[in-house]
Design a protein around this motif. Structure first.
Motif, PDB file in Angstrom:
ATOM      1  N   GLU A  74       0.834  -1.206   0.000  1.00 42.59           N
ATOM      2  CA  GLU A  74       0.000   0.000   0.000  1.00 42.59           C
ATOM      3  C   GLU A  74       0.866   1.252   0.000  1.00 42.59           C
ATOM      4  O   GLU A  74       0.564   2.226  -0.696  1.00 42.59           O
ATOM      5  CB  GLU A  74      -0.935  -0.031   1.215  1.00 42.59           C
ATOM      6  CG  GLU A  74      -2.050   1.002   1.175  1.00 42.59           C
ATOM      7  CD  GLU A  74      -1.587   2.376   1.601  1.00 42.59           C
ATOM      8  OE1 GLU A  74      -2.118   3.374   1.074  1.00 42.59           O
ATOM      9  OE2 GLU A  74      -0.700   2.456   2.477  1.00 42.59           O
ATOM     10  N   SER A  75       1.968   1.232   0.744  1.00 47.79           N
ATOM     11  CA  SER A  75       2.868   2.392   0.770  1.00 47.79           C
ATOM     12  C   SER A  75       3.552   2.599  -0.576  1.00 47.79           C
ATOM     13  O   SER A  75       3.754   3.736  -1.018  1.00 47.79           O
ATOM     14  CB  SER A  75       3.926   2.218   1.871  1.00 47.79           C
ATOM     15  OG  SER A  75       3.352   2.364   3.154  1.00 47.79           O
ATOM     16  N   SER A  79       3.362   5.929  -3.118  1.00 49.45           N
ATOM     17  CA  SER A  79       4.478   6.627  -3.764  1.00 49.45           C
ATOM     18  C   SER A  79       4.277   6.706  -5.269  1.00 49.45           C
ATOM     19  O   SER A  79       4.592   7.721  -5.902  1.00 49.45           O
ATOM     20  CB  SER A  79       5.805   5.929  -3.445  1.00 49.45           C
ATOM     21  OG  SER A  79       5.916   4.686  -4.122  1.00 49.45           O
ATOM     22  N   ARG A 108      -2.447  12.341   2.799  1.00 51.94           N
ATOM     23  CA  ARG A 108      -1.919  11.050   3.228  1.00 51.94           C
ATOM     24  C   ARG A 108      -1.830  10.959   4.751  1.00 51.94           C
ATOM     25  O   ARG A 108      -2.218   9.949   5.341  1.00 51.94           O
ATOM     26  CB  ARG A 108      -0.529  10.847   2.614  1.00 51.94           C
ATOM     27  CG  ARG A 108       0.191   9.577   3.074  1.00 51.94           C
ATOM     28  CD  ARG A 108      -0.517   8.348   2.624  1.00 51.94           C
ATOM     29  NE  ARG A 108       0.276   7.140   2.871  1.00 51.94           N
ATOM     30  CZ  ARG A 108      -0.176   5.921   2.646  1.00 51.94           C
ATOM     31  NH1 ARG A 108      -1.398   5.749   2.177  1.00 51.94           N
ATOM     32  NH2 ARG A 108       0.578   4.873   2.875  1.00 51.94           N
ATOM     33  N   TYR A 109      -1.326  12.013   5.366  1.00 59.92           N
ATOM     34  CA  TYR A 109      -1.049  11.951   6.799  1.00 59.92           C
ATOM     35  C   TYR A 109      -2.070  12.712   7.651  1.00 59.92           C
ATOM     36  O   TYR A 109      -1.855  12.891   8.846  1.00 59.92           O
ATOM     37  CB  TYR A 109       0.369  12.462   7.069  1.00 59.92           C
ATOM     38  CG  TYR A 109       1.410  11.716   6.276  1.00 59.92           C
ATOM     39  CD1 TYR A 109       1.575  10.340   6.442  1.00 59.92           C
ATOM     40  CD2 TYR A 109       2.187  12.356   5.322  1.00 59.92           C
ATOM     41  CE1 TYR A 109       2.496   9.636   5.692  1.00 59.92           C
ATOM     42  CE2 TYR A 109       3.126  11.664   4.573  1.00 59.92           C
ATOM     43  CZ  TYR A 109       3.275  10.299   4.755  1.00 59.92           C
ATOM     44  OH  TYR A 109       4.180   9.600   4.010  1.00 59.92           O
ATOM     45  N   ILE A 196       1.559   5.634   9.880  1.00 63.77           N
ATOM     46  CA  ILE A 196       1.511   5.690   8.413  1.00 63.77           C
ATOM     47  C   ILE A 196       2.856   6.147   7.854  1.00 63.77           C
ATOM     48  O   ILE A 196       3.384   5.560   6.898  1.00 63.77           O
ATOM     49  CB  ILE A 196       0.389   6.636   7.951  1.00 63.77           C
ATOM     50  CG1 ILE A 196      -0.971   6.124   8.430  1.00 63.77           C
ATOM     51  CG2 ILE A 196       0.378   6.742   6.423  1.00 63.77           C
ATOM     52  CD1 ILE A 196      -2.086   7.133   8.254  1.00 63.77           C
ATOM     53  N   ARG A 199       5.461   3.389   7.978  1.00 61.27           N
ATOM     54  CA  ARG A 199       5.294   2.404   6.903  1.00 61.27           C
ATOM     55  C   ARG A 199       5.827   2.949   5.586  1.00 61.27           C
ATOM     56  O   ARG A 199       6.514   2.246   4.839  1.00 61.27           O
ATOM     57  CB  ARG A 199       3.821   2.021   6.752  1.00 61.27           C
ATOM     58  CG  ARG A 199       3.230   1.224   7.889  1.00 61.27           C
ATOM     59  CD  ARG A 199       1.980   0.458   7.429  1.00 61.27           C
ATOM     60  NE  ARG A 199       1.045   1.304   6.700  1.00 61.27           N
ATOM     61  CZ  ARG A 199      -0.011   1.903   7.255  1.00 61.27           C
ATOM     62  NH1 ARG A 199      -0.238   1.781   8.559  1.00 61.27           N
ATOM     63  NH2 ARG A 199      -0.842   2.624   6.527  1.00 61.27           N
ATOM     64  N   ASP A 200       5.481   4.192   5.289  1.00 63.12           N
ATOM     65  CA  ASP A 200       5.920   4.789   4.028  1.00 63.12           C
ATOM     66  C   ASP A 200       7.432   4.925   3.977  1.00 63.12           C
ATOM     67  O   ASP A 200       8.066   4.704   2.937  1.00 63.12           O
ATOM     68  CB  ASP A 200       5.275   6.169   3.844  1.00 63.12           C
ATOM     69  CG  ASP A 200       3.792   6.078   3.551  1.00 63.12           C
ATOM     70  OD1 ASP A 200       3.299   4.962   3.291  1.00 63.12           O
ATOM     71  OD2 ASP A 200       3.115   7.130   3.588  1.00 63.12           O
ATOM     72  N   ASP A 323      -6.830   1.411   2.366  1.00 63.63           N
ATOM     73  CA  ASP A 323      -6.081   2.299   3.256  1.00 63.63           C
ATOM     74  C   ASP A 323      -7.024   3.171   4.080  1.00 63.63           C
ATOM     75  O   ASP A 323      -6.864   3.312   5.307  1.00 63.63           O
ATOM     76  CB  ASP A 323      -5.139   3.177   2.432  1.00 63.63           C
ATOM     77  CG  ASP A 323      -4.415   4.218   3.271  1.00 63.63           C
ATOM     78  OD1 ASP A 323      -3.848   3.856   4.311  1.00 63.63           O
ATOM     79  OD2 ASP A 323      -4.445   5.405   2.891  1.00 63.63           O
TER      80      ASP A 323
END
Length: 403
Positions: A74-75, A79, A108-109, A196, A199-200, A323
């Motif tokens: 997912e990460s 990207s 995203r965050y 999150i 993970r990214d 997600d």
């Protein structure tokens, strides 16, 4: 690597060009030199002509590399979506690219206004510093690579060998600064946001580690177009075909001359076969939920149908869905835990409990809005133009919050 080098370059250009004039540490002379170099690179990008055409070529290459390397978490998909979204905007539309990139990160965050301002400042500071330190190297490999494309020439192992050696210190510095900046940013985020980002960051380090290993071969001159997902690139193939035909013509001429000198000798094959590159292995992606009546899932399914998304777009849509629902579950669990503590102290009707509910509803509405924006970046212009203007089924609880 082609896409990575281009992305690092463009990312640094974004911040440097947008905000360099506001950086107090810069001396006027260095600022002028910075603008000059940025201007030259942007001018080189403009020499490519139709950006939509080159954007299509680039994304084909990038997606092929992701598939081949198995970057399908997912990460990783986030990207890829980041590159896809920002690179769709021409490099010379600097402000729009920068703002779009910050919007994607904010979505995203789940950044609030203060966190987003902080991220902007950190990114600008890091990018300015990077470009000032490495602009000489960047100018060499970036302009040569762009000009090679603009002239319709192929990338060669010798060129890539030189570019990778030039870019190595930039790449290593960028990786170091990325991890340092992420560590600083972690301190300003709440636990869900940190999870999150962690993970990214792990996925980004995995991708960069893979590139570092591959680049050792490229530095030795062992590069193939397929390494950069360019095995089917029209410009690369056309240039290779011209070169192969020119070499074959020379071989045929040499063979004729040799045959004339030695009539009894059998001429060699003047048209050697060129080995085919192995096709990229496509990842299967997430499976569409079947029979799920969750209102957010119903929205995603209706969005896919409305825009007639293709297989790749549907895969990305369901990754976004997965997600978002995971994050919604985390928000709900945190809210229940916080509410439980408040109820024990003051009862369900307390002001603290009411405040928690209002904050939780606002976070859910924002999360759904960000899902809408992320999905909204998937359709092409043609898909948007052809779609019916029927309203999408926004969940009733979200509609209530928006009134």
């Amino acid at each position: 690597m082609q896409a990575l080098v281009r992305w690092m370059l463009v990312a640094m250009l974004l911040a440097s060009t947008v905000q360099a004039q506001n950086t107090d540490e810069q001396e006027p002379e260095s600022r002028g030199q910075l603008y000059e170099r940025v201007g030259k690179i942007i001018g080189a990008f403009q020499s490519l002509g139709n950006w939509d055409e080159h954007y299509g070529y680039m994304m084909d290459s990038v997606e092929s590399v992701y598939d081949r390397q198995g970057w399908d978490s997912e990460s990783d998909m986030f990207s890829l979506d980041l590159v896809r979204t920002v690179e769709s905007i021409p490099p010379w539309e600097v402000r729009r690219r920068f703002d779009t990139m910050m919007e994607v990160f904010s979505d995203r965050y789940l950044l609030d206004e203060g966190q987003e301002r902080m991220m902007r400042r950190k990114f600008i500071r890091m990018s300015n510093s990077m470009f000032q330190k490495h602009s000489g190297r960047i100018m060499q490999y970036a302009t040569e690579a762009i000009q090679t494309r603009a002239m319709g020439d192929e990338f060669t192992p010798e060129q890539v060998q030189r570019w990778v050696r030039l870019a190595e210190p930039v790449f290593q510095d960028a990786r170091l600064r990325l991890n340092e900046s992420a560590a600083e940013l972690m301190q300003e985020l709440d636990p869900e946001q940190r999870e999150i980002l962690s993970r990214d960051l792990a996925a980004a380090n995995h991708r960069m580690g893979t590139i570092e290993k591959l680049s050792e071969e490229w530095k030795r001159g062992n590069w193939k177009p397929a390494d950069w997902g360019m095995e089917n690139d029209p410009i690369q193939l056309a240039a290779e075909s011209r070169r192969i035909e020119e070499d074959a013509a020379k071989d045929r001429a040499a063979a004729v001359a040799e045959q004339a000198r030695n009539p009894k000798r059998t001429p060699p094959d003047a048209n050697p076969r060129v080995g085919d590159s192995k096709p990229a292995v496509r990842s299967k992606g997430p499976v569409q939920p079947k029979g799920d009546t969750d209102a957010w899932t119903v929205y995603v399914r209706a969005f896919i149908e409305r825009y007639k998304l293709n297989d790749g777009q549907r895969t990305r849509a369901w990754l976004i869905h997965k997600d978002v629902l995971n994050r919604r579950d985390q928000l709900n669990k945190r809210h229940e835990k916080q509410l439980g503590g408040v109820v024990k102290r003051g009862g369900v009707a307390s002001d603290a409990a009411t405040s928690l509910r209002i904050k939780h509803q606002a976070l859910l509405e924002r999360l759904f809005s960000q899902m809408e924006r992320r999905l909204g970046r998937l359709p092409t212009r043609a898909q948007r133009k052809e779609t019916a203007k029927t309203p999408l089924p926004v969940p009733a609880e979200i509609q209530a919050l928006r009134k």
